[in-house]
Every structure is written in structure tokens, then in C-alpha cells.
Design a protein around this motif. Structure first.
Motif, PDB file in Angstrom:
ATOM      1  N   LEU A 188       4.236   8.857 -18.254  1.00 23.47           N
ATOM      2  CA  LEU A 188       4.220   7.790 -18.542  1.00 23.47           C
ATOM      3  C   LEU A 188       4.392   6.139 -18.051  1.00 23.47           C
ATOM      4  N   PHE A 189       3.701   5.524 -16.681  1.00 20.68           N
ATOM      5  CA  PHE A 189       4.468   4.593 -16.360  1.00 20.68           C
ATOM      6  C   PHE A 189       3.699   4.057 -16.298  1.00 20.68           C
ATOM      7  N   TYR A 190       4.862   2.786 -17.077  1.00 22.44           N
ATOM      8  CA  TYR A 190       3.980   1.275 -17.589  1.00 22.44           C
ATOM      9  C   TYR A 190       4.728   0.209 -16.315  1.00 22.44           C
ATOM     10  N   LEU A 191       3.438  -0.349 -16.348  1.00 26.43           N
ATOM     11  CA  LEU A 191       4.077  -1.512 -15.701  1.00 26.43           C
ATOM     12  C   LEU A 191       3.923  -2.433 -16.174  1.00 26.43           C
ATOM     13  N   PHE A 192       5.844  -3.119 -16.659  1.00 29.47           N
ATOM     14  CA  PHE A 192       5.743  -3.933 -17.270  1.00 29.47           C
ATOM     15  C   PHE A 192       5.889  -5.528 -16.560  1.00 29.47           C
ATOM     16  N   ASP A 193       5.185  -5.243 -15.353  1.00 31.72           N
ATOM     17  CA  ASP A 193       4.791  -6.685 -14.161  1.00 31.72           C
ATOM     18  C   ASP A 193       5.166  -6.398 -12.976  1.00 31.72           C
ATOM     19  N   GLY A 194       4.190  -6.969 -12.166  1.00 37.71           N
ATOM     20  CA  GLY A 194       3.994  -6.927 -11.042  1.00 37.71           C
ATOM     21  C   GLY A 194       2.833  -6.191 -10.502  1.00 37.71           C
ATOM     22  N   LYS A 195       2.925  -6.148  -8.842  1.00 42.30           N
ATOM     23  CA  LYS A 195       1.407  -4.717  -8.941  1.00 42.30           C
ATOM     24  C   LYS A 195       2.476  -3.866  -8.216  1.00 42.30           C
ATOM     25  N   VAL A 196       1.352  -2.611  -8.598  1.00 40.43           N
ATOM     26  CA  VAL A 196       1.781  -1.026  -7.919  1.00 40.43           C
ATOM     27  C   VAL A 196       0.556  -0.228  -7.198  1.00 40.43           C
ATOM     28  N   SER A 197       0.957   0.226  -6.067  1.00 43.53           N
ATOM     29  CA  SER A 197      -0.286   1.530  -6.053  1.00 43.53           C
ATOM     30  C   SER A 197       0.531   2.776  -6.455  1.00 43.53           C
ATOM     31  N   VAL A 198      -0.917   4.387  -6.600  1.00 43.40           N
ATOM     32  CA  VAL A 198      -0.400   4.779  -7.432  1.00 43.40           C
ATOM     33  C   VAL A 198      -0.892   5.512  -6.147  1.00 43.40           C
ATOM     34  N   ASN A 199      -0.743   6.445  -5.124  1.00 43.75           N
ATOM     35  CA  ASN A 199      -0.386   7.200  -3.615  1.00 43.75           C
ATOM     36  C   ASN A 199      -1.195   6.603  -3.119  1.00 43.75           C
ATOM     37  N   LYS A 200      -1.344   5.491  -3.161  1.00 42.06           N
ATOM     38  CA  LYS A 200      -2.371   4.363  -1.708  1.00 42.06           C
ATOM     39  C   LYS A 200      -4.008   4.711  -2.727  1.00 42.06           C
ATOM     40  N   THR A 201      -4.426   5.198  -3.478  1.00 43.09           N
ATOM     41  CA  THR A 201      -5.757   5.084  -4.268  1.00 43.09           C
ATOM     42  C   THR A 201      -6.058   4.154  -5.508  1.00 43.09           C
ATOM     43  N   MET A 202      -5.038   4.052  -6.591  1.00 45.85           N
ATOM     44  CA  MET A 202      -5.290   3.471  -7.304  1.00 45.85           C
ATOM     45  C   MET A 202      -4.479   2.455  -7.662  1.00 45.85           C
ATOM     46  N   ALA A 203      -4.510   1.417  -8.298  1.00 45.10           N
ATOM     47  CA  ALA A 203      -4.231   0.114  -8.026  1.00 45.10           C
ATOM     48  C   ALA A 203      -3.418  -0.024 -10.164  1.00 45.10           C
ATOM     49  N   LEU A 204      -2.507  -1.184 -10.327  1.00 42.09           N
ATOM     50  CA  LEU A 204      -1.989  -1.079 -11.384  1.00 42.09           C
ATOM     51  C   LEU A 204      -1.518  -2.520 -11.441  1.00 42.09           C
ATOM     52  N   ALA A 205      -1.982  -2.601 -12.670  1.00 46.43           N
ATOM     53  CA  ALA A 205      -1.222  -4.307 -12.803  1.00 46.43           C
ATOM     54  C   ALA A 205      -1.064  -4.256 -13.632  1.00 46.43           C
ATOM     55  N   ASP A 214       1.746  17.247 -14.823  1.00 49.64           N
ATOM     56  CA  ASP A 214       1.526  18.161 -13.266  1.00 49.64           C
ATOM     57  C   ASP A 214       0.790  17.203 -12.032  1.00 49.64           C
ATOM     58  N   GLU A 215       1.759  16.301 -11.623  1.00 51.92           N
ATOM     59  CA  GLU A 215       1.383  15.911 -10.711  1.00 51.92           C
ATOM     60  C   GLU A 215       2.842  15.526  -9.837  1.00 51.92           C
ATOM     61  N   SER A 216       2.849  14.519  -8.449  1.00 48.91           N
ATOM     62  CA  SER A 216       3.527  14.287  -8.250  1.00 48.91           C
ATOM     63  C   SER A 216       3.652  13.298  -7.202  1.00 48.91           C
ATOM     64  N   PRO A 217       3.223  12.097  -7.672  1.00 50.29           N
ATOM     65  CA  PRO A 217       2.445  10.670  -7.542  1.00 50.29           C
ATOM     66  C   PRO A 217       3.378  10.093  -6.572  1.00 50.29           C
ATOM     67  N   THR A 218       3.416   8.927  -5.646  1.00 44.94           N
ATOM     68  CA  THR A 218       4.289   8.146  -4.658  1.00 44.94           C
ATOM     69  C   THR A 218       3.582   7.231  -5.423  1.00 44.94           C
ATOM     70  N   PHE A 219       4.268   6.084  -5.726  1.00 44.44           N
ATOM     71  CA  PHE A 219       4.464   4.695  -6.537  1.00 44.44           C
ATOM     72  C   PHE A 219       4.957   3.700  -4.982  1.00 44.44           C
ATOM     73  N   ARG A 220       3.620   3.056  -4.768  1.00 48.98           N
ATOM     74  CA  ARG A 220       5.088   1.443  -4.040  1.00 48.98           C
ATOM     75  C   ARG A 220       4.456   0.127  -4.623  1.00 48.98           C
ATOM     76  N   ALA A 221       5.152  -0.585  -4.076  1.00 47.79           N
ATOM     77  CA  ALA A 221       5.359  -2.158  -4.744  1.00 47.79           C
ATOM     78  C   ALA A 221       4.735  -2.440  -3.874  1.00 47.79           C
ATOM     79  N   VAL A 222       3.226  -3.129  -4.423  1.00 48.37           N
ATOM     80  CA  VAL A 222       2.218  -4.418  -3.678  1.00 48.37           C
ATOM     81  C   VAL A 222       3.484  -5.668  -3.754  1.00 48.37           C
ATOM     82  N   GLU A 223       3.714  -5.517  -5.086  1.00 50.28           N
ATOM     83  CA  GLU A 223       4.729  -6.926  -5.173  1.00 50.28           C
ATOM     84  C   GLU A 223       6.349  -5.945  -5.983  1.00 50.28           C
ATOM     85  N   THR A 224       7.030  -7.247  -6.435  1.00 51.85           N
ATOM     86  CA  THR A 224       8.338  -6.822  -7.007  1.00 51.85           C
ATOM     87  C   THR A 224       8.525  -6.412  -8.563  1.00 51.85           C
ATOM     88  N   SER A 225       8.468  -5.450  -8.931  1.00 52.51           N
ATOM     89  CA  SER A 225       7.684  -4.621  -9.717  1.00 52.51           C
ATOM     90  C   SER A 225       8.551  -3.747 -10.366  1.00 52.51           C
TER      91      SER A 225
END
Length: 250
Positions: A188-205, A214-225
Motif C-alpha cells: 500500500l503506497f500512501y502519498l502523505f504529501d505531494g503529487k506522484v504518477s504511477v506508470n505514467k498513467t495514474m495520478a496520485l494527489a 502482483d505488479e511492479s510499478p514505477t513511481f515518478r514525483a511530479v513534485e517533491t513528495s
């Protein structure tokens, strides 16, 4: 499988200077008929004004991590421990059979923001205890840091098959999940603060999360998170009738 958990699923509570948003991660999988997800019972994201007193109250059969990112709290409990909790000093309350505590948000620390995390123990009636751990640095930049879990390489011990890590992911940086500490693990990937994209297809705020099986996603910080990562065994043994970590449907 990737299951996004947005902020609409949370339960909000506000009483004076005390405000929390409560996440029951199992509500994303209603077919399981469990408000928790395996050993992860409940996650409270709190924002509390300075001077607020949370008076002495009970806990039973919960493993409770207090994880602050701002604010200072004076802790007192029925086991005789008192200390100041902050973004550099974390606390694990292994409530067990019977435990009471109170928390005073200190004026000099400013507004408190943090998580109170309720994990399910393997069994009921365990001996209560309290653990404190001082972090070397406030943040772990672009690198997973072990916080609490089962096993000697985790500084705060949890009495079930559960592991917690954190990191600060700087803007433009990528991260993948750490190696699972056991077989049959979900994340369970919990975004306390910031903005992150998951596999460039899902946005987390801020405040949102994603449940990963059963997945191995890549997370990118859209802003420091700032991120908190939960790992649990999907076939773990746990007690699901804790005072706060227990199943709402039980």
C-alpha cells in the motif's frame, strides 16, 4: 493489480482543533467483507492545532505507530513512559491486552500533521509495551527507509507480518518498490504529501494511495513528495477484533 484509493473513500472527523481523515484500506475490495486489508487495519491522517489535549484513553489489541511530519507531542501512558514525539522521533505502542495513553500537542511545535497507523497483531492479549526511535534525518531522500516491521532489521517492532518504510521522492525522480520481505506480499503506497504518477498513467494527489498486488510499478514525483509504504502478507495470521484495527464488518 493496481487499485487507486482516492480521498472520497475516507471518513472525516473534526472536533475543535482535532481533525482526522480515516482510511480503511479494505473498503476498496468489498468482496473481502473486511474494512482492513490483511494486517493493515486503519490509517488516520491527522491535523491538530497546538495546545490540543487528547485525554487519557484506552487501546486494546492494536499495534499503533505514531508517524509525525510536523508538530511536537508530549506523550504519557499507563506503562509509565513519557517522551516528546516529533518528525525525528517516532513511537510504536504495542497495546496488547490493556493500554492507556494521552497526547498533548505542544505550542512550540506548531500544527501537528502525521499518521496514526493501526496494525493488527497476530493474536489478542499480548503484553503491552512502548517503543521509541529517533531518526538520523527527518527525511530519507529518494531511498526507502525501514521504519517498523517484523524482524531485527526494522527499528520498531510490529507483532505481525507487516512492514513500514518511507521516503521523500524529489521532483522528477523515479522509484520502484523495494524487495518484498516475504512471499505473498501486497503493498500500500500512501502519498502523505505531494503529487506522484504511477506508470505514467495514474495520478496520485496528497492523501491518496494505491494498493498493489502482483505488479511492479514505477513511481515518478511530479513534485517533491513524502511517501509511506505499507507491506503485508496477504495470507498473514492476524487478530481482526482490535479496538481500532478491527474489522468494521465483524
Amino acid at each position: 493489480m493496481l487499485s487507486k484509493i482516492d480521498n472520497t473513500i475516507k471518513y472525516g472527523k473534526q472536533h475543535g482543533g482535532f481533525g482526522i481523515q480515516i482510511l480503511y484500506p479494505g473498503l476498496t475490495r468489498p468482496q473481502r467483507n473486511d474494512s482492513g486489508f490483511s494486517t493493515i487495519g486503519r490509517i488516520d491522517h491527522a491535523r491538530i492545532t497546538p495546545g490540543t489535549l487528547i485525554p487519557m484513553h484506552p487501546h486494546k489489541d492494536d499495534e499503533i505507530l505514531t508517524y509525525l511530519r510536523s508538530g511536537n507531542v508530549k506523550h504519557l501512558d499507563s506503562e509509565g513512559y513519557t517522551d516528546i514525539i516529533s518528525n525525528r522521533k517516532l513511537m510504536m505502542m504495542n497495546a496488547g491486552a490493556n493500554f492507556y495513553h494521552q497526547e498533548q500537542v505542544l505550542e512550540e511545535g506548531g500544527t501537528l500533521e502525521g499518521l496514526q497507523i493501526f496494525i493488527r497483531p497476530e493474536t489478542a492479549g499480548l503484553t503491552p509495551k512502548v517503543q521509541f526511535f529517533k531518526l538520523h534525518d527527518t527525511y530519507s531522500n529518494n531511498r526507502w527507509r525501514q521504519i517498523a516491521g517484523k524482524g531485527s532489521d526494522y527499528p520498531l517492532q510490529i507483532r505481525s507480518d507487516t512492514w513500514l518504510l518511507d521516503l521523500r521522492l524529489e521532483k522528477g525522480q523515479d522509484i520502484v518498490l523495494p524487495q518484498a520481505p516475504s512471499e505473498n506480499c501486497a503493498f500500500l503506497f500512501y502519498l502523505f504529501d505531494g503529487k506522484v504518477s504511477v506508470n505514467k498513467t495514474m495520478a496520485l494527489a496528497r492523501g491518496e494511495s494505491v494498493l498493489i498486488e502482483d505488479e511492479s510499478p514505477t513511481f515518478r514525483a511530479v513534485e517533491t513528495s513524502d511517501i509511506v509504504l505499507f507491506i503485508t502478507r496477504t495470507n498473514a495470521v492476524y487478530f481482526e477484533e482490535g479496538m481500532y484495527s478491527g474489522n468494521l464488518h465483524g
